[in-house]
Design an enzyme around this catalytic site. Structure first.
Site, PDB file in Angstrom:
ATOM      1  N   GLU A  50       0.861  -1.188   0.000  1.00 41.67           N
ATOM      2  CA  GLU A  50       0.000   0.000   0.000  1.00 41.67           C
ATOM      3  C   GLU A  50       0.893   1.232   0.000  1.00 41.67           C
ATOM      4  O   GLU A  50       2.093   1.119   0.266  1.00 41.67           O
ATOM      5  CB  GLU A  50      -0.898  -0.021   1.250  1.00 41.67           C
ATOM      6  CG  GLU A  50      -1.835  -1.213   1.269  1.00 41.67           C
ATOM      7  CD  GLU A  50      -2.797  -1.213   2.461  1.00 41.67           C
ATOM      8  OE1 GLU A  50      -2.721  -0.293   3.301  1.00 41.67           O
ATOM      9  OE2 GLU A  50      -3.620  -2.142   2.514  1.00 41.67           O
ATOM     10  N   GLY A 103       4.851  -1.483   2.962  1.00 41.13           N
ATOM     11  CA  GLY A 103       5.525  -2.311   1.966  1.00 41.13           C
ATOM     12  C   GLY A 103       5.983  -3.602   2.613  1.00 41.13           C
ATOM     13  O   GLY A 103       5.287  -4.621   2.568  1.00 41.13           O
ATOM     14  N   GLU A 127       8.718  -8.023  -4.424  1.00 39.71           N
ATOM     15  CA  GLU A 127       8.431  -9.339  -3.829  1.00 39.71           C
ATOM     16  C   GLU A 127       9.344  -9.621  -2.624  1.00 39.71           C
ATOM     17  O   GLU A 127       9.763 -10.757  -2.392  1.00 39.71           O
ATOM     18  CB  GLU A 127       8.485 -10.424  -4.897  1.00 39.71           C
ATOM     19  CG  GLU A 127       7.417 -10.135  -5.953  1.00 39.71           C
ATOM     20  CD  GLU A 127       7.093 -11.284  -6.843  1.00 39.71           C
ATOM     21  OE1 GLU A 127       7.115 -12.425  -6.359  1.00 39.71           O
ATOM     22  OE2 GLU A 127       6.794 -11.029  -8.021  1.00 39.71           O
ATOM     23  N   GLY A 128       9.612  -8.558  -1.871  1.00 39.45           N
ATOM     24  CA  GLY A 128      10.450  -8.655  -0.672  1.00 39.45           C
ATOM     25  C   GLY A 128      11.843  -8.160  -0.959  1.00 39.45           C
ATOM     26  O   GLY A 128      12.572  -8.755  -1.767  1.00 39.45           O
TER      27      GLY A 128
END
Ligand code: CAA
Length: 392
Positions: A138, A142, A374-375
């Site tokens: 958002e 994160g 994705e991290g």
């Protein structure tokens, strides 16, 4: 004392099967012939390459790892990693469009969906008629996914969504959005719910397209919900299981990003080597200079290691083992290798590496995001240390 855990988990030998070699050859040919020639133009114009998606659909890879009964190709996750790598070697934008669809939307539907949900959502996704996206981050959250504030309130047989989600890959282009929303902020991760939201739902709108450093053709935007009704039949799992859905999704997604990173690194290496065989300095082509030869050697050593870590994670996934840490190892290492390798490739091109006439700078820009989405690399270190060091 060292435990035997690490050595037990290593594949002692690894050879691609005939089927894996065939899919590699098929996708490499399409990517080299069709996607590579337009990659610079896509980057320059920030253009979403819909035609590439259609070609992937025609090649029947949009549902590659899913069973044939849902319209998939029934192949394994090593094959999937191979496809993502071949795409990324030639066009990083196309690789992320593809991996977000497969790993971040179709996979969780397959893994967590009911039979009815699989039959409803997967066939059009596997054929490429519908494209998937994933909405977890958002504007204000994160890495701390449990702090989500996009609300889902259950009213009768619908959830009512209010709030926004950020950095959505396949942004305005997708059809199905797997949205992780909050039902009760006090519950943090135990309050989250996973909902498949369809494009066109009332109150579902899009923000501006982000102007990014790399993967410029991929459509990235914010999505907003204002009193958006989502039928309860579109919930994956139960209320409170949204975090688990998100984490399982990211476990698979991180292998996709590791594959993308390997592809970017190898693609940059290939371009740099072609250049080094032609460019002359000190009376010989620069591929004959030891300084340059050592750079190629170092890069290829790291790229091969990153690829093996990626295949290792994919094999664990195919064997049905827990692969959270293996995926984090692969993503962490491969993304940092992609960054190091692409910087070296720019160096090999010299001044020509710094201008857009050659692809070196694009590969370097495309590589950076693999350390973030994705991290982040820091989150991968956290996942690895939480799993490895049981001292808390
Ligand atoms: N699989 C299944 N369950 C898992 C899991 C996994 N991999 N990881 C954790 N869980 C479970 C835990 O077992 C725990 O369950 P219980 O409550 O039943 O005990 C629960 O989830 C909470 O676990 P943690 O306490 O470890 O959770 P945390 O709040 O400390 O967060 C985190 C852990 C690793 C930091 C996690 O929040 C995380 O991965 N954050 C990064 C998010 C991320 O990658 N965002 C990228 C967005 S996607 C994107 O990039 C967009 C795109 O389109 C490309």
């Amino acid at each position: 004392m060292l435990t035997a855990t690490a050595s037990k988990e290593l594949p002692l030998s690894f050879r691609l099967t005939e089927d894996q070699l065939l899919i590699q050859e098929t996708i490499a040919e399409i990517a080299q012939k069709e996607f590579a020639p337009r990659a610079a133009e896509i980057d320059k114009n920030h253009r979403f390459p819909r035609e590439n998606w259609e070609m992937l659909a025609a090649s029947e890879v949009c549902g590659l790892p899913f069973p044939e009964e849902y319209g998939g190709a029934g192949l394994d996750h090593v094959s999937y990693a191979i496809v993502v790598e071949e795409l990324a070697k030639n066009c990083a934008t196309t690789s992320v469009m593809y991996s977000a669809h497969v790993s971040l939307c179709a996979s969780p539907i397959y893994l967590m969906g009911t039979e009815e949900q699989r039959k409803r959502f997967l066939p059009p996704m596997c054929s490429g008629e519908k494209m998937g996206a994933f909405a977890l981050s958002e504007p204000g959250t994160g890495s701390d996914s449990a702090a989500a504030t996009c609300m889902a309130e259950l009213k009768g047989d619908h959830f009512i969504l209010n709030g926004s989600k950020n950095w959505i890959t396949n942004g305005v282009e997708a059809d199905y959005y797997l949205v992780i929303a909050q039902t009760d902020r006090a519950l943090r991760h135990k309050g989250l719910v996973a909902l498949v939201v369809e494009k066109g739902a009332p109150g579902f709108t899009f923000g501006k397209l982000e102007d990014k450093l790399g993967i410029k053709g991929s459509s990235t935007c914010q999505i907003m919900f204002e009193d958006t009704p989502v039928p309860i039949e579109n919930m994956l799992g139960k209320v409170g299981e949204g975090f688990k859905v998100a984490m399982m999704t990211l476990d698979g997604g991180r292998i996709g990003i590791a594959s993308q990173a390997v592809g970017i690194a190898q693609g940059a290496w290939d371009h740099a080597y072609r250049y080094a065989k032609e460019r002359e300095a000190f009376g010989k082509t620069i591929n004959k200079l030891q300084a340059i030869r050592f750079m190629f050697s170092e890069m290829q050593t790291e790229i091969d290691a990153a690829r093996l870590l990626t295949y290792h994670a994919s094999l664990a996934q195919d064997r049905g083992e827990k692969f959270t840490r293996a995926a984090a190892h692969a993503k962490l290492y491969a993304s940092e290798v992609a960054m190091r390798s692409t910087v070296k490739c720019v160096q090999i091109f010299g001044g020509y590496g710094y201008v857009t006439d050659y692809p070196a700078e694009r590969y370097m820009r495309d590589a950076k995001i693999t350390e973030i989405y994705e991290g982040t690399s820091e989150i991968q270190r956290l996942v690895i240390s939480n799993s490895l060091l049981k001292d808390q």
